[in-house]
Enzyme design. Sequence first.
Site, PDB file in Angstrom:
ATOM      1  N   LYS A 192       0.797  -1.219   0.000  1.00  0.00           N
ATOM      2  CA  LYS A 192       0.000   0.000   0.000  1.00  0.00           C
ATOM      3  C   LYS A 192       0.834   1.277   0.000  1.00  0.00           C
ATOM      4  O   LYS A 192       0.313   2.350  -0.299  1.00  0.00           O
ATOM      5  CB  LYS A 192      -0.966  -0.011   1.186  1.00  0.00           C
TER       6      LYS A 192
HETATM    7  N1  PMP Z   1      -3.633  -8.110   1.402  1.00  0.00           N
HETATM    8  C1  PMP Z   1      -3.696  -7.188   2.374  1.00  0.00           C
HETATM    9  C2  PMP Z   1      -3.105  -7.510   3.700  1.00  0.00           C
HETATM   10  C3  PMP Z   1      -4.317  -5.951   2.135  1.00  0.00           C
HETATM   11  O1  PMP Z   1      -4.374  -5.035   3.122  1.00  0.00           O
HETATM   12  C4  PMP Z   1      -4.894  -5.711   0.862  1.00  0.00           C
HETATM   13  C5  PMP Z   1      -5.602  -4.405   0.610  1.00  0.00           C
HETATM   14  N2  PMP Z   1      -6.933  -4.321   1.043  1.00  0.00           N
HETATM   15  C6  PMP Z   1      -4.832  -6.719  -0.120  1.00  0.00           C
HETATM   16  C7  PMP Z   1      -4.175  -7.895   0.192  1.00  0.00           C
HETATM   17  C8  PMP Z   1      -5.460  -6.582  -1.470  1.00  0.00           C
HETATM   18  O2  PMP Z   1      -4.839  -5.625  -2.290  1.00  0.00           O
HETATM   19  P1  PMP Z   1      -5.737  -4.708  -3.234  1.00  0.00           P
HETATM   20  O3  PMP Z   1      -6.535  -3.826  -2.355  1.00  0.00           O
HETATM   21  O4  PMP Z   1      -4.768  -3.965  -4.082  1.00  0.00           O
HETATM   22  O5  PMP Z   1      -6.626  -5.601  -4.023  1.00  0.00           O
END
Ligand code: PMP
Length: 344
Positions: free
Chosen positions: A48
């Site tokens: 992120k």
């Molecule tokens: N794994 C974790 C620990 C996350 O915090 C997130 C984000 N919500 C994701 C996977 C998924 O990534 P994305 O939001 O880019 O689909």
Amino acid sequence: MREDLQVFDNVLQLIGNTPLIHLNRITQDFEGDFFAKVEAFNPGHSTKDRIALHIIEEAEKKGILKPGDTIIETTSGNTGFSIAMVSIIKGYECILAVSSKSSKDKIDMLRSMGAKVYVCPAHVSADDPRSYYQVAKRMHDEIKGSVYINQYFNELNIEAHYKSTGPEIWKQTEGKITHLVACSGTGGTISGTAKFLKEQNPNIRIIGIDAYGSVLKKYHETGEFDSTEIYPYRIEGLGKNLIPTATDFESIDKFVKVSDEESAHTARELAKTEGLFVGYTSGAAVQGVKQLAEEGEFDENSKVVVIFPDHGSRYMSKVYSDDWMNEQGFFDSKHEKSTNRIEF
Ligand code: PMP
């Protein structure tokens, strides 16, 4: 900055360019070669960081953000940490509305990074005034000069991965990648990375990992939002009870659903077999790989890249706690309790 000497002006310059690490044991019975894109190597220990930096810098370029302004977001924790980190360096206030499903460690960490944190109930619908979406929206309306990151509905989320994660993986695999396996929450990671990779080679298979209790897989297959698919589950950051516009469903070839229990055990197995201490969704992604291998998805020529979104330290009171695993009923005849603990 002297990158050659590993000297940087600030922590933000270390975002991205994460390593690709070969998986040597956990996938050894499967055909193909498997690599983890280990996003815990970002300075905020998750993928992120990429979207926080990109979205905030785009707002600065457009003149939307001025020093001292407030940045607001809904988050399962990781995005919040990244926004808090970027805000500190760039001089913004950071307000976060988080789900009560987030681990206590994550919430404490956000507060340590100077963010104001509002904890909202996890199991209410998105349009409920108590939901973290509604709380964030209200604060955005009330606070003058605030920016709402809105990661589930912000196309810059996709763009961040299109500009960084995708090109990095293409370069790291020297264009030989055949499959991308990634968890889908907002969908930004999988959609942006897929967009870049498919532009290079449209035959690359893009596989999303979804949770039981989430609507994404069914929506991908039928185009319909089926609320009967929704029920509580434990994995944080994966799957959704709404359809995010930050997910480009067309770029995804297939979704696989994984269970809370198997994903937790696979995360623990990753630590013990590969020495990779990573988060719950990294376990979920490799659990998806196991299921895909059983379905015959891979062959000897497969070069599979699996995204590992964050670090295991954020789950000490959950997946990496025997007590928590026990409370969930995750130790059973199939999965024994850890045997490396000596009790007197
Ligand atoms: N794994 C974790 C620990 C996350 O915090 C997130 C984000 N919500 C994701 C996977 C998924 O990534 P994305 O939001 O880019 O689909």
